[in-house]
Design an enzyme around this catalytic site. Structure first.
Site, PDB file in Angstrom:
ATOM      1  N   ARG A   2     -14.664  23.272 -32.415  1.00 17.03           N
ATOM      2  CA  ARG A   2     -15.748  22.477 -31.821  1.00 17.03           C
ATOM      3  C   ARG A   2     -15.797  21.104 -32.476  1.00 17.03           C
ATOM      4  NH1 ARG A   2     -20.746  22.846 -33.190  1.00 17.03           N
ATOM      5  NH2 ARG A   2     -20.681  25.082 -33.646  1.00 17.03           N
ATOM      6  N   TYR A  37     -22.146   5.565 -11.010  1.00 20.48           N
ATOM      7  CA  TYR A  37     -21.967   6.978 -10.707  1.00 20.48           C
ATOM      8  C   TYR A  37     -23.341   7.649 -10.567  1.00 20.48           C
ATOM      9  CZ  TYR A  37     -20.468  11.786 -11.057  1.00 20.48           C
ATOM     10  OH  TYR A  37     -20.259  13.111 -10.805  1.00 20.48           O
ATOM     11  N   ASP A  61     -18.259   1.803 -17.970  1.00 20.24           N
ATOM     12  CA  ASP A  61     -17.589   2.918 -17.287  1.00 20.24           C
ATOM     13  C   ASP A  61     -16.414   2.302 -16.535  1.00 20.24           C
ATOM     14  OD1 ASP A  61     -16.681   4.897 -15.567  1.00 20.24           O
ATOM     15  OD2 ASP A  61     -18.688   5.659 -15.089  1.00 20.24           O
ATOM     16  N   LYS A  92     -10.457  11.794 -13.300  1.00 22.58           N
ATOM     17  CA  LYS A  92      -9.984  10.938 -12.208  1.00 22.58           C
ATOM     18  C   LYS A  92      -8.576  10.410 -12.515  1.00 22.58           C
ATOM     19  CE  LYS A  92     -14.128  11.945 -10.906  1.00 22.58           C
ATOM     20  NZ  LYS A  92     -15.285  11.083 -11.148  1.00 22.58           N
TER      21      LYS A  92
HETATM   22  C1  LIG Z   1     -16.580  11.220 -11.736  1.00 23.63           C
HETATM   23  C2  LIG Z   1     -17.204  10.077 -12.407  1.00 23.63           C
HETATM   24  C3  LIG Z   1     -18.045  10.248 -13.519  1.00 23.63           C
HETATM   25  C4  LIG Z   1     -18.415  11.621 -14.038  1.00 23.63           C
HETATM   26  O1  LIG Z   1     -17.293  12.254 -14.590  1.00 23.63           O
HETATM   27  P1  LIG Z   1     -17.095  13.857 -14.591  1.00 23.63           P
HETATM   28  O2  LIG Z   1     -15.735  14.000 -15.190  1.00 23.63           O
HETATM   29  O3  LIG Z   1     -17.188  14.314 -13.167  1.00 23.63           O
HETATM   30  O4  LIG Z   1     -18.161  14.436 -15.440  1.00 23.63           O
HETATM   31  C5  LIG Z   1     -18.548   9.120 -14.129  1.00 23.63           C
HETATM   32  N1  LIG Z   1     -18.263   7.883 -13.677  1.00 23.63           N
HETATM   33  C6  LIG Z   1     -17.463   7.678 -12.605  1.00 23.63           C
HETATM   34  C7  LIG Z   1     -17.192   6.288 -12.147  1.00 23.63           C
HETATM   35  C8  LIG Z   1     -16.920   8.763 -11.939  1.00 23.63           C
HETATM   36  O5  LIG Z   1     -16.140   8.560 -10.871  1.00 23.63           O
END
Ligand SMILES: *Cc1c(COP(=O)(O)O)cnc(C)c1O
Length: 384
Positions: free
Chosen positions: A53, A105, A178, A203
C-alpha cells in the site's frame, strides 16, 4: 548514454527509459505481485520496501517514465484518475479557497461541489479561458489551488497554462493541470509553470481501454508533494501491480498512438467543418476554434485526439446520429485505440456545460476514411 545527447521523449517512452532487469537481464520488466517485503535481521528494511500500500517495485519504471515525459521531479501512480485528483484536494486544509475550470471532467466537478465543499473547501467555478475572470477570482493568501483542465472535456475549451500559472502564483496559489486530453506528447504543463500535472492514465497513457489508473507528476519534491505521497498510503488508492505493468506496456506506444489519433481527429474535424448537417465542430486544431491560438502556442506538434461535433437537429438529432454509427463505438471514456462516441449532456446532467446537440468523439487510430464515412452515413440516417 552521453548526457549531451539526451533521448527525445518518444525514445524515452518506446524504450521505457531503457531499463533492463538486473537480476535476469530481461528487456520486458518483471511484475511484482508481493504485498509484503522481508524485514532484515537488524529490524530494518534495507530494500526500502515494506508493504505494497506504500509502494510496489512494479510502479518504479512507470513512474520514472512519466516523470521524464513531464519533465517532473517525481511522479506517482494511483488506482484511478479520480484517486489521483481527489488526493490533490485532500492535501489542502479545510477553509482553503480553490478555483476550478467551468469545463472539466464532470465527475470531479461533482465531487468538488458536494463532498469537498462539505469537507470545508471553498470551491469556486470560473471560466478559466477568460484570464481576467480567473484573475478576479483569486483571493490573495486564501486561494490555495487553481485547477484547470485543458483542452477541457467535452467542449475542448482551452486555458492558457502559462498565464494561469502566473495568476495563481501571484496570489500565492499552486496551479494543477488535468492534462489527460493533451497528453505529454503535445503539452508539458510543468515547463509552462504548473506545479502539478494529473492524468487519468485510463485514457491515452495506457491507451487500450483495458485498465483504470491515474497519475500525478510534480515540479518539486516539497512538503506538499510529501503530503500527497503520504495520502496515497493512508487513503489507499493504490494501483494493482498487474495494472501498473500493463500501464507501462501501454506507455511504450504512447507517441505513435497519440500522433495517429491526432492526425485522424484533424482529418475528421476538417471534413465535417461546414457540413450541412453539422452545427459546429469543436477541435483546437481548427483555425476558427476560439481557443486555437492559445492551443497552437502551448500544444506542440498536434492538438490531440478528442473533439466534439454539434449536430443539427438538437438533442434528438445528436442521439439519433449516435444510434446509427457502425464503426464508431457508443461508449464513455476516451484515449483508446478504438474510436468512441458519446452524447455527453445525458451523462453529465443539468449543470453540464455540454450543449444538448453535442457528441463527444474520442478519435482512435483506425483508417481516417472509415471514421469519416461512418459518421457521414450516421448523420444521413439520423434524418430519417
Ligand atoms: C476520465 C477522466 C478523469 C477521471 O479518471 P478515471 O481514471 O476515470 O478515474 C479525469 N479527467 C479527465 C479529463 C478524464 O477524461
Amino acid at each position: 548514454m552521453n548526457k549531451d545527447t539526451p533521448m527525445k521523449p518518444a525514445t524515452v517512452a518506446a524504450q521505457a527509459l531503457g531499463w533492463i532487469d538486473e537480476a535476469t537481464k530481461a528487456v520486458a520488466p518483471p511484475l511484482h505481485p508481493s504485498s509484503t517485503f522481508i524485514r532484515d535481521a537488524d529490524n530494518g528494511y534495507s530494500s526500502g520496501r515494506n508493504y505494497s500500500r506504500a509502494d510496489n517495485p512494479t510502479y518504479d519504471q512507470a513512474e520514472a517514465v512519466l516523470a521524464s515525459l513531464e519533465n517532473a521531479a517525481d511522479a506517482a501512480i494511483f488506482a484511478s484518475g479520480m484517486a489521483a485528483a481527489t488526493v490533490v484536494f485532500q492535501s489542502l486544509e479545510p477553509g482553503d479557497h480553490v478555483v476550478i475550470s467551468r469545463v472539466m471532467y464532470w465527475s470531479l466537478r461533482n465531487w468538488l461541489l458536494t463532498f469537498a465543499a462539505d469537507w470545508g473547501l471553498k470551491v469556486e467555478v470560473v471560466d478559466t479561458t477568460d484570464l481576467s475572470a480567473l484573475k478576479a477570482a483569486m483571493r490573495l493568501g486564501e486561494t490555495a489551488l487553481v485547477w484547470i483542465e485543458t483542452p477541457g472535456n467535452p467542449t475542448l475549451a482551452v486555458t492558457d497554462i502559462a498565464a494561469a500559472a502566473e495568476i495563481a502564483h501571484g496570489a500565492g496559489a499552486r496551479l494543477a493541470v488535468d492534462s489527460t486530453v493533451a497528453t505529454p506528447v503535445f503539452t508539458r504543463p510543468l515547463d509552462l509553470g504548473a506545479d502539478i500535472v494529473m492524468h487519468s492514465a485510463t485514457k491515452y497513457l495506457n491507451g487500450h481501454s483495458d485498465l483504470v489508473a491515474g497519475a500525478l507528476a510534480t515540479k518539486a519534491v516539497d512538503a506538499h508533494w510529501e503530503k500527497i505521497k503520504r495520502l496515497r498510503i493512508q487513503l489507499g488508492g493504490v494501483l494493482g501491480s498487474f495494472e501498473a505493468w500493463l500501464l507501462l506496456r501501454g506507455m511504450r506506444t504512447l507517441f505513435p498512438r497519440v500522433r495517429a489519433a491526432a492526425a485522424n481527429a484533424m482529418a475528421v474535424a476538417q471534413h465535417f467543418r461546414g457540413h450541412p448537417l453539422v452545427e459546429d465542430v469543436l477541435y483546437p486544431g481548427l483555425s476558427n476554434f476560439p481557443g486555437h491560438d492559445v492551443a497552437a502556442k502551448q500544444m506542440l506538434g498536434g492538438f490531440g485526439g478528442l473533439m466534439s461535433i454539434r449536430v443539427k437537429g438538437g438533442e434528438r438529432g445528436a442521439i439519433a446520429t449516435a444510434a446509427n454509427v457502425q464503426i464508431w463505438k457508443r461508449a464513455t471514456s476516451l484515449g483508446g485505440v478504438e474510436s468512441l462516441i458519446e452524447h455527453r449532456a445525458s451523462v453529465e446532467g443539468p449543470d453540464s456545460p455540454a450543449p444538448p446537440d453535442l457528441l463527444r468523439m474520442s478519435v482512435g487510430i483506425e483508417e481516417a476514411s472509415d471514421l469519416i464515412d461512418d459518421f457521414e452515413q450516421a448523420l444521413t440516417a439520423a434524418q430519417n
